[in-house]
Design an enzyme around this catalytic site. Structure first.
Site, PDB file in Angstrom:
ATOM      1  N   GLN A   3     -65.282 -13.266 124.689  1.00 15.10           N
ATOM      2  CA  GLN A   3     -64.878 -14.650 124.926  1.00 15.10           C
ATOM      3  C   GLN A   3     -66.076 -15.489 125.358  1.00 15.10           C
ATOM      4  O   GLN A   3     -65.959 -16.697 125.501  1.00 15.10           O
ATOM      5  CB  GLN A   3     -63.804 -14.695 126.026  1.00 15.10           C
ATOM      6  CG  GLN A   3     -62.568 -13.876 125.699  1.00 15.10           C
ATOM      7  CD  GLN A   3     -61.599 -13.748 126.855  1.00 15.10           C
ATOM      8  OE1 GLN A   3     -61.077 -12.675 127.105  1.00 15.10           O
ATOM      9  NE2 GLN A   3     -61.326 -14.837 127.579  1.00 15.10           N
TER      10      GLN A   3
ATOM     11  N   ARG B  50     -54.883 -13.549 131.815  1.00 12.27           N
ATOM     12  CA  ARG B  50     -54.554 -14.950 131.550  1.00 12.27           C
ATOM     13  C   ARG B  50     -54.664 -15.789 132.815  1.00 12.27           C
ATOM     14  O   ARG B  50     -53.926 -16.757 132.989  1.00 12.27           O
ATOM     15  CB  ARG B  50     -53.168 -15.068 130.939  1.00 12.27           C
ATOM     16  CG  ARG B  50     -53.049 -16.335 130.095  1.00 12.27           C
ATOM     17  CD  ARG B  50     -51.787 -16.321 129.280  1.00 12.27           C
ATOM     18  NE  ARG B  50     -51.704 -17.549 128.528  1.00 12.27           N
ATOM     19  CZ  ARG B  50     -51.183 -17.645 127.319  1.00 12.27           C
ATOM     20  NH1 ARG B  50     -50.716 -16.584 126.705  1.00 12.27           N
ATOM     21  NH2 ARG B  50     -51.121 -18.787 126.703  1.00 12.27           N
ATOM     22  N   CYS B  51     -55.489 -15.362 133.709  1.00 15.78           N
ATOM     23  CA  CYS B  51     -55.852 -16.151 134.884  1.00 15.78           C
ATOM     24  C   CYS B  51     -56.905 -15.319 135.556  1.00 15.78           C
ATOM     25  O   CYS B  51     -56.636 -14.254 136.071  1.00 15.78           O
ATOM     26  CB  CYS B  51     -54.696 -16.362 135.842  1.00 15.78           C
ATOM     27  SG  CYS B  51     -55.293 -16.989 137.431  1.00 15.78           S
TER      28      CYS B  51
ATOM     29  N   GLU C  92     -53.248 -21.124 131.299  1.00 13.33           N
ATOM     30  CA  GLU C  92     -52.933 -20.136 132.337  1.00 13.33           C
ATOM     31  C   GLU C  92     -51.765 -20.541 133.225  1.00 13.33           C
ATOM     32  O   GLU C  92     -51.159 -19.696 133.873  1.00 13.33           O
ATOM     33  CB  GLU C  92     -54.162 -19.905 133.208  1.00 13.33           C
ATOM     34  CG  GLU C  92     -55.307 -19.330 132.411  1.00 13.33           C
ATOM     35  CD  GLU C  92     -56.547 -19.153 133.261  1.00 13.33           C
ATOM     36  OE1 GLU C  92     -57.465 -18.480 132.807  1.00 13.33           O
ATOM     37  OE2 GLU C  92     -56.596 -19.689 134.383  1.00 13.33           O
TER      38      GLU C  92
END
Lengths: 787, 161, 233
Positions: free
Chosen positions: A223, A372-373, A742
């Protein structure tokens, strides 16, 4: 609501245009890392430890090397010759690439087998004989700091115990004092278990080193391609891999959610193998390797919330024990070892707070990988939102009413939080009201009362969260010293079409569409005429990548700012073409015109053509711009989520009847994509709330390392999500946007937990840790019946 | 032990020599370079490797290539001619039924098979019908909508024939 | 995850399969749908040297009523059962269970015979067979034999089948006018193996009095289990 400035054909902000990237995925033409096939490519498979803590006495390669097609077995000793057996983590801890003597967690990489094909490599890995001397693993983080606990990291200079660091924020004394005097104090130990993002594509790479050109090309599931390039240069610069010789290509990524930010040991081994052998080496993680070798969360939080007897919150205190496994490989900004955990004071207006955290080593996989956070907002929000509900239950007040009475008010923004954040904007009251209207809160309250009278278990759960995303202002935020800005580079071609490149990397977020829409909004060039590229470090401008919902807040802003540079240059060209002075030129989307004479105009395409063919004397030709955006503040998306559940007392079965999510993520670029992000995030919210959690036994063995037992929700477990929005634009972001991806993962777990616990309240159950499974509910019910 | 196998893949006949243990998914991806079929879990839970075999959706990670001798196989690359969309692909696009795209080929193929047995499914039947295919991005809402759209379109098509 | 090396043999008939099994002995395993065996091989929990593929044998896939029985060919897939009008109309207990077994793509390959012959107490079909008092028809070196379901499951992954025996048919007493059943399964999520499951089959007489009851349990012990005491009541 947001009003579109552009036509649907131009497709600027606010239009739900269909995604430009879809076609290749729908036809099986995407290129993910495992789809890359280079001439002469070899395959690498890792041998992994069955033990959580062990000495390696010997590694016998012979039987593996005897298998035709097995070319090499690489051990830590081989890497040590090049000083490549250790590497730094993103938080300046150290991690083994391959061990030379000690195994620190189950499934740790022991050595690598390189073979001509996948099947042979797997056979080779099975044939490697490793002689282990198992030791008693340290699994319980609460025992990590006990006297007599084994010192897990004697390799670290000055390390005398298993504490990695202590962190604290806020005024401990004042907070303790307020808590001591308060009418009501609710307390709870809340655990957020280890979970894994489990993107459907696992991690992998194809490393290709060319001995003639001395260039390294790596196709990588990352990413953050630029950051990884810099890290490789830092780790392996001494063997000749200097940064200008390294090219990282992040091709299509099959979901990231933060799991593809870190530098994993196997990446380094594959690079080393290619460097040594001179051929491309592919490594693709299998699902068990994926699930067992990284994690998110694992925070044990002791919370105290103090309030007046009528429910005015006065102080919040949280002391956390963080289990990091054998090394701290969190991908956090260097000055923020606990990420943005200090957002834990929530959406409420009160003065006193204190948060502290002790991070410890255990014999588990290294973590702090995101789910996702990345920056511990989920943990923080779960703590405060559970405690607010507990307070409501304690004083017998409706949890919605309690929240209304404590919310930060619309006119208080920018709001200085007790632990030092400056919240940018929000209207928490309106957001919760909208959620209550949409679900029919009062109707459910009535239904609940009726059901309770019949002895049935029904619960309503609320979460009103405040997120913090968009790192970040470079004065505070850096990773390994690199400031957390992001970038955009736009090239408008003579025919008025454009190519735009970014330092971020989409993993499904739809950047090829949304970035084009931002540029369409700013320049009036149709989004269909703009190609977006990311992920190739040889061509894209430097940026820190896509995670922590930072792409829109940073690279999205960079796109707007770069476009504005172009617009300014275009104004000069338009003035020249229209033979008026620059002050007489005005702009409406896609067109420059003469003030008072709108018929005299030049389109952005005319101007682009002129920039290459007929530009003002003395002007630099071309129509290109680059911007590196360093945000002045973070953004604070927020939302109100309400969940209705029914619980079957006999079996503990939980039925999520409704779930409404109202999000305020500021101005919206593409409503269709934002809604999709919210849906996905909500499913990744119900997952840890009710299904997922990595389970260890006392020996440090992972008990659920496949999708047979690590329970990723299917379409059946995932409820029919209902979504909506309020909009308070971020005052400091060029587009008024805040980021969204998120929020739902952060907001959903407490809403679900609060609903289930509310359902169980008549039985006297006051708290359950997630995942709240039917088995856990059933056990709790049995335990309370016995009382 | 090698075996010569012949099968039809996406309308073309293919003959190859394969090992007993070669998994069909690897044969498709690595021998035939049809990389639209993906691998996500290895334990037949995720469905990323779903293909159509003799008209039924199957998980190609849990199927030996040698057993597909004589079979007719359709992968995502073969469900519509180049440059066109099957109604299911069109519906996934229209309804934003995909994010990262990794589960999409399997999800599309599974959904086509679902409609074969049940041309007009309810939301619940769709959810159960795709329960062997995991998606980590979309939260499934829009996949359900896509299958509903495709069902409508395909019923129209079959009525007009 | 990749299985160890083995030799694959395609059986063209039951006799051929039994002969292959005899040739390769203990190291050979039959494979029908393969959805129980192949995952174990990929995880390398099982490494048979020979796989005898019985899935291509003609004539073993059928669902029919004949005489006093519903006869299920061993190679009938779970999906074929799921969509069979006969099953839907008269043997709804199967529909209950099949919907809860794995997922549709797995059911397209997995067979009813395999689900039973694997001897896994976590599989769903054995409990149904116990409840319905089925008979297993197997063929081996000495020809065909019929095994009452109560004598079929011996232990953890162990059944009454000899190494060369092939399960070829399942016979279930034909549905009566007033008979029926249901399967209830507790699972952690859809498609999961049962945390526990219960299959109940009842037969009533014309006055509505229960004449027969069968109760089978999934995954509560090492073998699929009959709830005898429940039935006695």
């Amino acid at each position: 609501m947001f009003k579109c400035k552009t036509s649907p054909e131009v497709g600027g902000m606010g239009h739900s245009v269909k995604r430009k990237e879809d076609a290749r995925f729908l036809h099986g033409k995407g290129t993910y890392v495992d789809d890359v096939k280079l001439p002469g490519q070899l395959t690498m498979v890792m041998v992994r430890s069955p033990y959580a803590y062990a000495k390696i006495k010997n590694i016998n390669k012979e039987k593996a090397l005897a298998i035709p097609g097995v070319l090499a077995v690489i051990t830590g000793y081989d890497l040590a010759e090049y000083n490549l057996h250790w590497m730094p983590t993103l938080l300046s801890d150290t991690q083994m690439v391959l061990p030379t003597d000690t195994i620190m967690h189950q499934s740790q990489e022991v050595c690598a087998v390189i073979a001509t094909d996948r099947y042979i490599a797997v056979d080779g890995a099975e044939a490697v004989e490793v002689d282990y001397e198992p030791m008693k693993a340290l699994v319980d983080p609460y025992k990590a700091l006990d006297e007599g606990a084994p010192l897990l990291r004697p390799d670290k200079e000055g390390q005398k115990d298993n504490q990695i660091y202590h962190w604290e924020k806020g005024d401990r004394e004042k907070t303790d004092e307020v808590i001591a005097k308060a009418d009501v104090v609710v307390k709870e130990r809340i655990y957020l278990p280890r979970i894994h993002v489990a993107s459907i594509e696992t991690c992998g790479c194809v490393a290709s080193y060319d001995k003639d050109t001395e260039k390294l090309k790596v196709y990588l599931t990352t990413q953050a391609p630029h950051a990884i390039r810099t890290i490789i240069a830092l780790v392996a610069g001494h063997i000749g891999l200097s940064e200008e010789k390294i090219r990282i290509i992040a091709p299509d990524i099959g979901g990231g959610f933060g799991g593809k930010v870190p530098m994993y040991p196997s990446y380094v081994v594959a690079i080393a193998a290619s460097f040594l052998i001179g051929k491309p080496v592919k490594w693709i993680e299998d699902r068990s390797e994926n699930l067992v070798n990284g994690f998110a969360r694992d925070y044990h939080m002791d919370c105290e919330l103090a309030a007046t007897k009528d429910g005015k919150i006065q102080a919040f205190k949280v002391s956390t024990l963080a289990d990091h496994g054998y090394t701290d490989s969190s991908a956090n900004p260097s000055k923020y070892p606990t990420g943005m955990f200090s957002i834990c004071t929530g959406s409420y207006d009160y003065e006193h707070a204190f948060a502290e955290l002790d991070a410890v080593y255990t014999n588990k996989a290294p973590g702090g990988v995101a789910y996702r956070c990345s920056f511990r907002v989920t943990e923080a929000v779960h703590a405060i939102e559970r405690m607010v509900d507990k307070l409501a239950a304690e004083i017998g007040k409706d949890p919605a009413q309690l929240r209304f009475e404590n919310f930060i008010k619309k006119e208080q923004f920018p709001y200085a939080s007790p632990l030092g954040w400056s919240y940018d904007s929000g209207d928490y009251k309106a957001t919760l009201e909208k959620a209550m209207d949409m679900i029919g809160y009062d109707k459910y309250k009535k239904e609940q009362a009726e059901k309770r009278a019949q002895g049935k278990l029904m619960g309503i759960g609320i979460c009103t969260f405040t997120e913090v995303v968009g790192a970040g202002p470079s004065k505070d935020f850096d990773i390994l010293g690199i400031a957390m800005f992001d970038s955009a580079e736009i090239r408008v071609h003579p025919t008025g079409k454009a190519l735009a490149r970014f330092g971020t990397k989409s993993q499904g977020q739809g950047h090829e569409t949304t970035y084009a829409q931002i540029l369409a909004e700013e320049l009036g060039i149709p989004y269909t005429d703009i190609e977006v590229e990311e992920g190739d470090t040889d061509t894209a401008p430097y940026g820190l990548g896509t995670y922590a919902s930072r792409s829109t807040p940073t690279a999205g802003a960079a796109a707007a700012m770069a476009a504005r540079k172009l617009k300014a240059k275009g104004k000069k060209i338009a003035a020249y073409l229209l033979e008026v002075s620059e002050e007489d030129i005005e702009w409406e989307v896609g067109k420059y015109f003469v003030k008072g004479a709108p018929e005299k105009s030049k389109t952005i395409q005319d101007v682009a053509f002129a920039a290459y063919t007929n530009f003002p004397p003395g002007m630099e030709p071309g129509f290109e711009a680059t911007h590196y955006y360093d945000p002045p503040n973070l953004t604070f998306p927020n939302g109100a989520y309400i969940c209705v559940v029914e619980v079957e007392e006999e079996t503990g079965a939980i039925d999520v009847k409704r779930f409404v999510a109202i999000d305020d993520c500021g101005n919206i670029i593409n409503p269709m994509i934002v809604e999709g992000q919210v849906h996905g995030g909500l499913t990744q919210g119900i997952a840890p709330a009710m299904y997922e959690g990595i389970v260890y036994d006392d020996e440090g063995n992972v008990l659920n390392g496949t999708f047979m037992d690590y329970l990723v929700p299917t379409a059946v477990e995932s409820p029919h999500w209902e979504t909506g929005h309020t909009i308070t634009p971020s005052p400091h972001h060029p587009l008024g946007a805040k980021g969204v991806a998120e929020s739902p993962t952060v907001g959903a777990p407490p809403a679900i937990a609060n609903a289930i616990i509310d359902a169980l309240a008549p039985l006297g159950i006051k708290h359950l840790d997630i995942p709240i499974t039917p088995a856990k509910v059933w056990e709790a019910i049995q335990a309370h019946k016995k009382k | 032990m090698k075996h010569t196998i012949t099968m039809t893949i996406n309308g073309e006949s293919v003959t190859a020599e394969v090992d007993s243990r070669l998994l069909l998914v690897h044969f498709i991806r690595e021998n035939l370079d049809l990389t639209g079929t993906h691998i996500g879990c290895d334990t037949s839970n995720c469905g990323a490797c779903t293909i159509m075999l003799n008209g039924h959706s199957i998980k190609s990670c849990t199927y030996l290539a040698v057993r597909a001798d004589g079979a007719e196989i359709t992968t995502i690359e073969g469900i519509s001619p180049d440059g066109t969309n099957h109604p299911m692909q069109q519906a996934f696009h229209d309804q934003h039924g995909l994010h990262c795209g990794f589960c999409t080929p399997g999800m599309v193929i599974r959904s086509i098979d679902l409609l074969k047995n049940n041309p007009n499914p309810t939301e619940e039947e769709i959810r159960w019908g795709i329960s062997g295919n995991l998606c980590r991005c979309t939260g499934y809402n829009n996949i359900v909508k896509a299958v509903q759209q495709a069902a409508k379109e395909m019923q129209k098509e079959s009525q007009s024939v | 995850m990749i299985p160890s090396n083995f030799s694959y043999h395609k059986a063209t008939s039951i006799k051929d399969a039994i002969a292959l099994s005899q040739t390769h002995g203990e190291e050979a395993k039959y494979m029908s749908g393969g959805h129980s065996l192949l995952p174990m091989m990929k995880l390398r929990f099982a490494s048979p040297e020979h796989i005898i593929d019985i899935s291509k044998i003609d004539g073993l896939s059928y669902i029919k009523e004949e005489g006093d029985f519903l006869k299920l060919g061993a190679l009938t897939t779970q999906s074929e059962m799921e969509y069979s009008p006969l099953i839907k109309q008269k043997y709804a207990i199967f529909s209950d269970a099949i919907k809860l077994t794995a997922d549709p793509s797995v059911r397209n390959v997995g067979t009813i015979g395999g689900n039973i012959a694997h001897g896994d107490a976590a599989n769903d079909q054995p409990a149904l067979m116990l409840a319905m008092r089925a008979t297993i028809i197997a063929e081996g070196l000495n020809g065909q034999k019929s095994i009452p379901i109560d004598e079929f499951f011996h232990g953890f992954y162990m059944t009454a089948l000899e190494p060369s025996d092939i399960l070829i048919e399942i016979q279930v007493p034909k549905a009566k006018n007033r008979s029926g059943g249901a399967y209830h399964k507790v699972e952690r999520k859809v498609g999961d193996y049962a945390t526990a499951g219960v299959a109940v089959h009842v037969e009533l007489d014309d006055s509505g009095i229960c004449q027969e009851i069968g109760i089978g349990l999934t995954n509560v012990s090492a073998v699929p289990m009959r709830l005898d005491r429940g039935e006695d009541i």
